[in-house]
Design a protein around this motif. Structure first.
Motif, PDB file in Angstrom:
ATOM      1  N   TYR A  69       8.015   8.602 -10.953  1.00 48.75           N
ATOM      2  CA  TYR A  69       7.902   9.459  -9.765  1.00 48.75           C
ATOM      3  C   TYR A  69       7.939   8.622  -8.496  1.00 48.75           C
ATOM      4  CZ  TYR A  69       7.117  14.163 -11.622  1.00 48.75           C
ATOM      5  OH  TYR A  69       7.296  15.393 -12.201  1.00 48.75           O
ATOM      6  N   ALA A  70       7.195   7.522  -8.471  1.00 47.46           N
ATOM      7  CA  ALA A  70       7.183   6.676  -7.272  1.00 47.46           C
ATOM      8  C   ALA A  70       8.587   6.178  -6.946  1.00 47.46           C
ATOM      9  CB  ALA A  70       6.222   5.503  -7.471  1.00 47.46           C
ATOM     10  N   ASN A  71       9.288   5.700  -7.965  1.00 50.23           N
ATOM     11  CA  ASN A  71      10.644   5.183  -7.749  1.00 50.23           C
ATOM     12  C   ASN A  71      11.613   6.286  -7.328  1.00 50.23           C
ATOM     13  OD1 ASN A  71       9.896   2.574  -8.413  1.00 50.23           O
ATOM     14  ND2 ASN A  71      10.556   2.733 -10.543  1.00 50.23           N
ATOM     15  N   ALA A  72      11.510   7.436  -7.984  1.00 49.14           N
ATOM     16  CA  ALA A  72      12.446   8.530  -7.703  1.00 49.14           C
ATOM     17  C   ALA A  72      12.267   9.082  -6.290  1.00 49.14           C
ATOM     18  CB  ALA A  72      12.258   9.649  -8.726  1.00 49.14           C
ATOM     19  N   LEU A  73      11.038   9.053  -5.788  1.00 46.06           N
ATOM     20  CA  LEU A  73      10.760   9.606  -4.465  1.00 46.06           C
ATOM     21  C   LEU A  73      11.195   8.683  -3.333  1.00 46.06           C
ATOM     22  CD1 LEU A  73       7.255  11.171  -5.155  1.00 46.06           C
ATOM     23  CD2 LEU A  73       9.325  12.424  -4.535  1.00 46.06           C
TER      24      LEU A  73
ATOM     25  N   PHE B 148       7.475   8.434   2.728  1.00 45.98           N
ATOM     26  CA  PHE B 148       6.633   7.369   2.162  1.00 45.98           C
ATOM     27  C   PHE B 148       6.370   7.656   0.689  1.00 45.98           C
ATOM     28  CE2 PHE B 148       2.479   5.819   0.797  1.00 45.98           C
ATOM     29  CZ  PHE B 148       2.535   4.478   1.162  1.00 45.98           C
ATOM     30  N   SER B 149       6.593   6.633  -0.134  1.00 50.56           N
ATOM     31  CA  SER B 149       6.277   6.726  -1.558  1.00 50.56           C
ATOM     32  C   SER B 149       5.475   5.498  -1.949  1.00 50.56           C
ATOM     33  CB  SER B 149       7.562   6.801  -2.391  1.00 50.56           C
ATOM     34  OG  SER B 149       7.258   6.828  -3.783  1.00 50.56           O
ATOM     35  N   GLY B 150       4.274   5.720  -2.478  1.00 51.85           N
ATOM     36  CA  GLY B 150       3.410   4.609  -2.858  1.00 51.85           C
ATOM     37  C   GLY B 150       2.836   4.801  -4.244  1.00 51.85           C
TER      38      GLY B 150
ATOM     39  N   GLY C  72      10.892  -1.376  -2.810  1.00 55.55           N
ATOM     40  CA  GLY C  72      10.561  -0.602  -1.621  1.00 55.55           C
ATOM     41  C   GLY C  72       9.307   0.235  -1.724  1.00 55.55           C
ATOM     42  N   ILE C  73       8.664   0.259  -2.899  1.00 50.68           N
ATOM     43  CA  ILE C  73       7.485   1.093  -3.111  1.00 50.68           C
ATOM     44  C   ILE C  73       6.240   0.362  -2.603  1.00 50.68           C
ATOM     45  CG2 ILE C  73       6.097   2.338  -4.809  1.00 50.68           C
ATOM     46  CD1 ILE C  73       9.004   3.325  -4.465  1.00 50.68           C
ATOM     47  N   SER C  74       5.428   1.055  -1.804  1.00 52.08           N
ATOM     48  CA  SER C  74       4.153   0.495  -1.355  1.00 52.08           C
ATOM     49  C   SER C  74       3.181   0.490  -2.535  1.00 52.08           C
ATOM     50  CB  SER C  74       3.581   1.339  -0.214  1.00 52.08           C
ATOM     51  OG  SER C  74       2.297   0.882   0.152  1.00 52.08           O
ATOM     52  N   TYR C  75       2.609  -0.675  -2.837  1.00 56.71           N
ATOM     53  CA  TYR C  75       1.767  -0.815  -4.035  1.00 56.71           C
ATOM     54  C   TYR C  75       0.436  -1.476  -3.701  1.00 56.71           C
ATOM     55  CZ  TYR C  75      -0.100  -2.632  -8.402  1.00 56.71           C
ATOM     56  OH  TYR C  75      -0.941  -2.947  -9.438  1.00 56.71           O
ATOM     57  N   LEU C  76      -0.631  -1.003  -4.389  1.00 57.11           N
ATOM     58  CA  LEU C  76      -1.958  -1.601  -4.242  1.00 57.11           C
ATOM     59  C   LEU C  76      -2.692  -1.526  -5.572  1.00 57.11           C
ATOM     60  CD1 LEU C  76      -4.199  -2.727  -2.309  1.00 57.11           C
ATOM     61  CD2 LEU C  76      -4.954  -0.360  -2.040  1.00 57.11           C
ATOM     62  N   PHE C  77      -3.413  -2.580  -5.887  1.00 57.82           N
ATOM     63  CA  PHE C  77      -4.282  -2.604  -7.068  1.00 57.82           C
ATOM     64  C   PHE C  77      -5.731  -2.578  -6.590  1.00 57.82           C
ATOM     65  CE2 PHE C  77      -6.453  -5.428 -10.349  1.00 57.82           C
ATOM     66  CZ  PHE C  77      -6.681  -4.372 -11.215  1.00 57.82           C
TER      67      PHE C  77
END
Length: 359
Positions: free
Chosen positions: A22-26, A32-34, A51-56
């Protein structure tokens, strides 16, 4: 829209892979897709597009205020309007709502034991879900369950979809002979019922000794996995059944395989089945969850009753001995996946539903 996918881990599993999908497809479809992993990272991090905003968050306990306020800061800084919480991450999304009420919440129910819903706990869900705008269910049984048991009317069934874009370097080399491999993509969990496959493997060993079974999926090093290894040794299947653990290069693995199977006693809509279809593999699968909406018995694969060793064995033998049928089944299943379970089609239904329910 500014949408965040929330998932507890990025280890290889159906819910986790759909969060990444879903994140990649959006990306490119919305502003904004994160994606946030709450408890654990994993191999699927490698499939998240740049290009996806990511946080752990590195969440340590059920109620972890450090993780909660880290999430809140991320939501605020990135102006996230919708949190799409997958599986058990719904609880953290609920806690966030209490401190940041303007955010909209969607819960994606990936519950795999849909054949045993009568045993599913209800109390926590009944308290938390009124704070959510809607529920996405991965099969029709879960949708009906949400409506009838949770009294939640705003629920939608959206099928899982495979991604043709998530590819990694080819690494895995399968054992056995080319054109004589049977693969099963399933984590080593009880609901996947690998024991049935081992019984089938014992029969195939006698009648078609050149054929081998390849079990790809996370090994949790628990009693279930130990029993699988014990039965492989006890029944002298060491050169017929191979365990690979969790792997990322699924496309590469399927290219080396001839027949693809699932022996589950319970399912939602397994992403593995959709990937089998994209790879044009003939399948033998059990009639559980939403599988029967994908596989039409005798047209694009074989559908057998769960727990039926003899029916499963007979279906595999029929495919082993009929190369033309294997090709036809693979082509038909591919056509089904492209027509009814495409990323584009599901994403459009998803965005239309969000526009109506997250204002």
């Amino acid at each position: 829209m500014r949408i965040l996918q929330l998932i507890d881990s990025l280890e290889s599993g159906g819910a986790e892979r759909m969060a990444v999908n879903y994140a990649n497809a959006l990306a490119g479809q919305i502003s904004f897709s994160g994606l946030i992993a709450t408890r654990k990272e994993g191999t699927l991090l490698n499939q998240l597009h740049p290009g996806i905003s990511y946080l752990f968050l590195n969440k340590k306990r059920r109620i972890d205020f450090n993780a909660l306020f880290k999430l809140r800061l991320y939501i605020k800084q990135n102006k996230v309007t919708i949190i799409h919480a997958h599986g058990t991450s719904f609880f953290l999304a609920f806690l966030l709502k209490a401190t940041y009420p303007s955010v909209q919440l969607i819960w994606h129910d990936h519950y795999g034991d849909s054949e045993f819903l009568s045993k599913r706990p209800l109390a926590a869900l009944k308290v938390i879900l009124p704070f959510f705008n809607g529920i996405i269910s991965v099969n029709q049984k879960l949708k009906i369950w949400a409506s009838e048991k949770l009294k939640f009317s705003n629920t939608i069934y959206l099928p899982n979809f495979p991604s043709e874009k998530n590819s990694v370097d080819q690494r895995t080399v399968l054992e056995g002979e080319d054109s004589k491999r049977i693969v099963c993509l399933a984590n080593l969990r009880e609901q996947k019922n690998h024991f049935l496959l081992l019984e089938v493997a014992m029969k195939v060993k006698v009648t078609h000794p050149d054929w081998t079974f390849h079990l790809v999926g996370k090994d949790f090093n628990d009693g279930y996995a130990a029993q699988i290894r014990h039965l492989i040794g006890k029944n002298n299947l060491g050169k017929k059944v191979f365990l690979y653990g969790s792997r990322e290069d699924i496309k590469n693995i399927l290219q080396q395989s001839t027949i693809a199977v699932l022996s589950s006693q319970s399912e939602g809509l397994p992403l593995a089945l959709l990937e089998y279809g994209l790879a044009k593999k003939p399948v033998v699968v059990t009639a559980v969850g939403e599988i029967s909406s994908v596989v039409q018995n005798g047209k694009n694969g074989f559908l057998v009753a769960s727990q039926s060793v003899e029916a499963f064995y007979e279906a595999i033998v029929y495919l082993i001995e009929n190369e033309t049928l294997r090709t036809n089944f693979g082509n038909e299943l591919y056509a089904t996946i492209k027509k009814e379970y495409s990323e584009e089609g599901v994403l459009q239904m998803y965005l239309n539903w969000l526009q109506k329910n997250c204002k």
